[in-house]
Scaffold this active site. Sequence first.
Site, PDB file in Angstrom:
ATOM      1  N   HIS A 221      36.524  43.246  41.667  1.00 20.90           N
ATOM      2  CA  HIS A 221      37.319  42.211  41.010  1.00 20.90           C
ATOM      3  C   HIS A 221      37.935  42.641  39.695  1.00 20.90           C
ATOM      4  CE1 HIS A 221      33.575  41.854  38.765  1.00 20.90           C
ATOM      5  NE2 HIS A 221      34.282  41.268  37.825  1.00 20.90           N
TER       6      HIS A 221
HETATM    7  C1  UD1 Z   1      35.315  37.226  34.506  1.00 27.82           C
HETATM    8  C2  UD1 Z   1      34.935  38.167  33.377  1.00 27.82           C
HETATM    9  C3  UD1 Z   1      34.398  39.469  33.951  1.00 27.82           C
HETATM   10  C4  UD1 Z   1      33.289  39.214  34.943  1.00 27.82           C
HETATM   11  C5  UD1 Z   1      33.802  38.252  36.004  1.00 27.82           C
HETATM   12  C6  UD1 Z   1      32.782  37.924  37.055  1.00 27.82           C
HETATM   13  C7  UD1 Z   1      36.274  38.036  31.333  1.00 27.82           C
HETATM   14  C8  UD1 Z   1      37.296  38.717  30.532  1.00 27.82           C
HETATM   15  N1  UD1 Z   1      36.079  38.508  32.551  1.00 27.82           N
HETATM   16  O1  UD1 Z   1      36.382  37.817  35.222  1.00 27.82           O
HETATM   17  O2  UD1 Z   1      33.891  40.257  32.904  1.00 27.82           O
HETATM   18  O3  UD1 Z   1      32.885  40.424  35.539  1.00 27.82           O
HETATM   19  O4  UD1 Z   1      34.199  37.043  35.344  1.00 27.82           O
HETATM   20  O5  UD1 Z   1      33.372  37.117  38.017  1.00 27.82           O
HETATM   21  O6  UD1 Z   1      35.657  37.109  30.848  1.00 27.82           O
HETATM   22  N2  UD1 Z   1      38.780  31.770  39.521  1.00 27.82           N
HETATM   23  C9  UD1 Z   1      38.493  30.896  40.525  1.00 27.82           C
HETATM   24  N3  UD1 Z   1      37.355  30.148  40.409  1.00 27.82           N
HETATM   25  C10 UD1 Z   1      36.523  30.239  39.343  1.00 27.82           C
HETATM   26  C11 UD1 Z   1      36.843  31.135  38.310  1.00 27.82           C
HETATM   27  C12 UD1 Z   1      37.966  31.911  38.424  1.00 27.82           C
HETATM   28  O7  UD1 Z   1      39.217  30.777  41.494  1.00 27.82           O
HETATM   29  O8  UD1 Z   1      35.497  29.529  39.311  1.00 27.82           O
HETATM   30  C13 UD1 Z   1      39.999  32.609  39.655  1.00 27.82           C
HETATM   31  C14 UD1 Z   1      41.174  32.043  38.893  1.00 27.82           C
HETATM   32  O9  UD1 Z   1      42.329  32.301  39.612  1.00 27.82           O
HETATM   33  C15 UD1 Z   1      41.180  32.862  37.631  1.00 27.82           C
HETATM   34  C16 UD1 Z   1      40.670  34.206  38.133  1.00 27.82           C
HETATM   35  O10 UD1 Z   1      39.721  33.892  39.139  1.00 27.82           O
HETATM   36  O11 UD1 Z   1      42.414  32.949  37.036  1.00 27.82           O
HETATM   37  C17 UD1 Z   1      40.018  35.021  37.071  1.00 27.82           C
HETATM   38  O12 UD1 Z   1      38.966  34.295  36.433  1.00 27.82           O
HETATM   39  P1  UD1 Z   1      38.536  34.702  34.946  1.00 27.82           P
HETATM   40  O13 UD1 Z   1      37.342  33.930  34.520  1.00 27.82           O
HETATM   41  O14 UD1 Z   1      39.710  34.645  34.042  1.00 27.82           O
HETATM   42  O15 UD1 Z   1      38.152  36.218  35.107  1.00 27.82           O
HETATM   43  P2  UD1 Z   1      37.279  36.976  36.202  1.00 27.82           P
HETATM   44  O16 UD1 Z   1      38.150  37.925  36.903  1.00 27.82           O
HETATM   45  O17 UD1 Z   1      36.453  36.042  37.019  1.00 27.82           O
END
Ligand code: UD1
Length: 387
Positions: A221
């Site tokens: 991811h």
């Molecule tokens: C975040 C953390 C990363 C961690 C990862 C575990 C930061 C900078 N990154 O990355 O260090 O390894 O979490 O998962 O804090 N989304 C969903 N459902 C959710 C949450 C997110 O669909 O419950 C999707 C959304 O489209 C969102 C994307 O995932 O924009 C990214 O989510 P985000 O929390 O921004 O970063 P992660 O890639 O999950």
Amino acid sequence: MGEIREMPGPILCVVGARPNFMKMAPILRAFSARHDLPEPVLVHTGQHYDAAMNDQLFAGLGLPKPDLNLEVGSASHAAQTAEIMKRFEPALDRYKPACVLVVGDVNSTLACSLVAVKKDVPVIHVEAGLRSFDRSMPEEINRLLTDQIAGLLYTTERSAHTNLAREGIPAERIHFVGNVMIDSLLAHRPRAVPPADTLRKAGAPAEAIAGGGRFGVVTLHRPSNVDEPEALAHALGTLAEVSRRAPLIFPIHPRTRANMEKFGLGEMVAGARIVLIPPQGYLEMLGLMANATLVVTDSGGVQEETTALAVPCITMRETTERPITVEQGTNTVVGRDRQLALAAADEILLNGGKRGRVPELWDGRAAVRIAEHLAGWLTARHARVKV
Ligand code: UD1
């Protein structure tokens, strides 16, 4: 420094995203077991909110319902970090905590630390001092800045002390306690869900892992692997090659799934022995990893968990902030080099791969050590503030 008050307020414990939950669960348990610590209050920023990324992990880990959920949701880094800060500030005003405890390196970690330190509330950082030395990773920025403003830093491996010393953090603020993520792993391992059950529940064919039972588990991811079409196509191409050697089970992160669809790369997986399933709960993921012949990942935590489980891990990143998993554990870092990844997979499938050993203090008692130390630290601080 600090406001004078008779009774210290609670310990505000912050979680935001999936990898925070397994770190916080043992800490809350250890804090609740002591009478000489202020009560813990669990604040969830809401960075992760989907049932698959959130609720099922809370359930599997036995985490209590958060006392407060800031419900920030997804946004750009700037907007998300800013929103967490705006919503966390009133929580600090309301609870007047003795300290704010943050874990790991997600945006919630940094955002809440910044708010706290500017309000003169001490920040306690668990899993401090890890460095990938790659500042293009958002987590590296979060780690560097959180460590600079934390009043107390608890570390998982000794390399962290060298990193923190280089950055000018006084040694008396830093304490080696071990790895709280491994506390969770050891506590829950007996209840890990068998892989066949997990596949069945996900509606995936159990035959995928039948026949010798050898299979790999994948997590992917990181923005560097999944946010650009070329990078994601390259990573999926490598996985497809690995899957010719052993079938792969891939609980796919929402970010990765969305990009795979957006870039039209679904066929690369469909044509390979790769079983896509939704993000899994903690006990399901533990069962998958513990029974895997190999794990392919770009996660930080999975590198540590596989080392603790003695399962060989191939890390598809250029660097690791957890060098002990390579030096002592089962991890091999292969970057974007497909030949290196395949050579590592062949070595694992032919000869078993790295066996490794469990690093110092990854013994299931890190949270207890934190609770013990923090109790003394807060008492001493409270006495100082009162003088
Ligand atoms: C975040 C953390 C990363 C961690 C990862 C575990 C930061 C900078 N990154 O990355 O260090 O390894 O979490 O998962 O804090 N989304 C969903 N459902 C959710 C949450 C997110 O669909 O419950 C999707 C959304 O489209 C969102 C994307 O995932 O924009 C990214 O989510 P985000 O929390 O921004 O970063 P992660 O890639 O999950």
